[in-house]
Design a protein around this motif. Sequence first.
Motif, mmCIF file in Angstrom:
data_model
loop_
_atom_site.group_PDB
_atom_site.id
_atom_site.type_symbol
_atom_site.label_atom_id
_atom_site.label_comp_id
_atom_site.label_asym_id
_atom_site.label_seq_id
_atom_site.Cartn_x
_atom_site.Cartn_y
_atom_site.Cartn_z
ATOM 1 N N GLY A 1 0.832 -1.065 0.044
ATOM 2 C CA GLY A 1 -0.036 -0.077 -0.118
ATOM 3 C C GLY A 1 0.878 1.317 0.017
ATOM 4 O O GLY A 1 1.903 1.478 0.651
ATOM 5 N N PHE A 2 0.399 2.215 -0.824
ATOM 6 C CA PHE A 2 0.915 3.686 -0.801
ATOM 7 C C PHE A 2 2.438 3.739 -1.627
ATOM 8 O O PHE A 2 2.850 4.479 -1.706
ATOM 9 N N GLY B 1 -4.045 -0.145 -0.246
ATOM 10 C CA GLY B 1 -3.514 -1.237 0.648
ATOM 11 C C GLY B 1 -3.204 -0.460 1.912
ATOM 12 O O GLY B 1 -3.768 0.812 2.280
ATOM 13 N N THR B 2 -2.484 -0.916 2.484
ATOM 14 C CA THR B 2 -2.180 -0.497 3.927
ATOM 15 C C THR B 2 -0.439 -0.262 4.107
ATOM 16 O O THR B 2 0.163 -0.804 3.383
ATOM 17 N N LEU C 1 -5.240 2.873 2.338
ATOM 18 C CA LEU C 1 -5.826 3.788 1.244
ATOM 19 C C LEU C 1 -6.783 3.066 0.342
ATOM 20 O O LEU C 1 -6.417 1.778 0.122
ATOM 21 N N ASP C 2 -7.927 3.330 0.379
ATOM 22 C CA ASP C 2 -9.247 2.678 0.049
ATOM 23 C C ASP C 2 -9.341 2.540 -1.622
ATOM 24 O O ASP C 2 -9.429 3.578 -2.138
ATOM 25 N N ALA C 3 -9.480 1.452 -2.238
ATOM 26 C CA ALA C 3 -9.692 1.620 -3.740
ATOM 27 C C ALA C 3 -10.402 0.032 -3.770
ATOM 28 O O ALA C 3 -9.647 -0.859 -4.369
ATOM 29 N N LYS C 4 -11.700 -0.040 -3.463
ATOM 30 C CA LYS C 4 -12.265 -1.499 -3.664
ATOM 31 C C LYS C 4 -12.673 -1.836 -5.079
ATOM 32 O O LYS C 4 -13.078 -0.900 -5.717
ATOM 33 N N PRO C 5 -12.318 -2.915 -5.688
ATOM 34 C CA PRO C 5 -12.679 -3.350 -7.001
ATOM 35 C C PRO C 5 -14.257 -3.516 -7.198
ATOM 36 O O PRO C 5 -14.890 -4.156 -6.071
#
Length: 530
Positions: free
Chosen positions: A60-61, A78-79, A89-93
């Motif tokens: 993540g990041f 991710g985290t 950092l949210d980005a859900k498919p």
Amino acid sequence: MKADLTRRSFDPLKHFSRVLMQQGRVQLDADWNEQADILLHLIRQLAVATFGPSGSPDGGFVPSLLAGTTTDLELAPGTCYVDGILCELDAKPVPVTSWSGKTIVVQRWTVDASGWLAGQHVRLSFDAGTSGSAPAPLVAAIVTADYATLTLTLDTDLSTLTNVAAMRVQHVVTYLTQPDLPSPPPLPTTAPFQLYLDVWERLATPLEDPSIRELALNGADTADRTRVVCQVKCMRPDNWDGKTCLTPAQIAIGVGVTNHGLLRACTTQPQTPTDPCTASPSAGYRGVENQLYRVEINTGSNDPSGNAPSFKWSRDNGSVVFPVLGVAVSGATTTVRLANLGRDERFGLAEGDYVEVQDDASVLNQLPGQMLQIQSIDTGSLSVVLAGALASSAGSQPQLHPLMRRWDYQAGDPAQGGLTLGKDGAALIVPGALSEGASAWLTLEDGIQILFEGGSNVTWRCGDYWLIPARVVTGDVIWPQEKVVDAQGNSVTNPAALPPDGVTHHYAPLAIQTGNAKVPFTYCITVKTL
């Protein structure tokens, strides 16, 4: 944390493991909050032991060049853990139900607390069909977005893709569109430069996040929240080789926060009365209520506007705030329309009060407040007229949750410890020393005095603050004391010189942009899969 608190009692040096509530006792917010702080401290220490000062379990990041541009970076969802603090950092498919040419139909509209908007970048990933392997994921930009049909038109033709059984789409978070840093400065046009994470905590009240209110209680203001702010920033410090990842300590040096100024706090010492049977009326804390005073840096060192370091103070920990409905600047005055004028006189407004207008953008960018004085109050229209023109755009965008915050300082006579106001409307910081005696102390109110300590090499940072609990029963403030023996062998007790209580920033190096077309990044962060 500008919440309506009695005090903050957590001290990691005491090594308390839990708080034990007792039957029939008064319940205090400080005890509840200390229990939460103890658990949070233990969890974050465990995360440090697992991931080290910084690390990510899923990448993540991690930055990479955004496809089709050299002026923005894609940040991997991710985290990441920084000093044990979880950053997300949210980005859900979201499944794509159908696709043709440059259009796709998404399964749902709202994802990651956001919809699909024209101009956003998205990442498409694929599942393979019955033959061969699936195409590699690709990044595209949304040209148009139709909510009625859940249809997105992209700038990329998908008709050439083969062997695709299923497709998913997710938001692409970039350096320029990161949620916790509105309008970041452009990336440097030449390499190298260091990318890093700046992590800190922000208070969230019902004014910033209305979902906190419980409608069953008629929207009552109950408990506040804190949220982790994760900001990707870049820097290019002097005398840096451009090849070695900077350490968190070196990043702190680069942003100028290595040597904080200090503060002492006490109450006015009693004067020797002429009548031995009479106690001095000026001794100690003279307030009629217990208070939690907040002293906060307004303008920090090396201000780009050239303002001198300044501070502001509040007797209620800066928690007296008012929702802003609109701002109108006319000549040398500013009219602010409010949702209310406070629940009572103590938490209300009066002519002559100093206030500042803030919103999410100014808070997240840690900008100094423009302190303006109330000229008049119209209770009928719920508006106040401020003496001075508001220079910022704060208050003009409702989606940024604008608010007006009251502070309690006033100008006074410097010869008597009174405050001198600077060009920003806040009180000037006048560093002194104990050896200077009473002349070095600044007076707040009701016998409370403070002393700023720091030479020419200290940093006063915008937003740093100290909390000073004042108690009626003791006629004093709760502040650590230093007991020393002077050169003459006398025992001397003085209020301790303390660094700020916050805001605490944590730094983690992410990557170095090298400028090499083949290998553009040297990655600094450790990806550690558990």
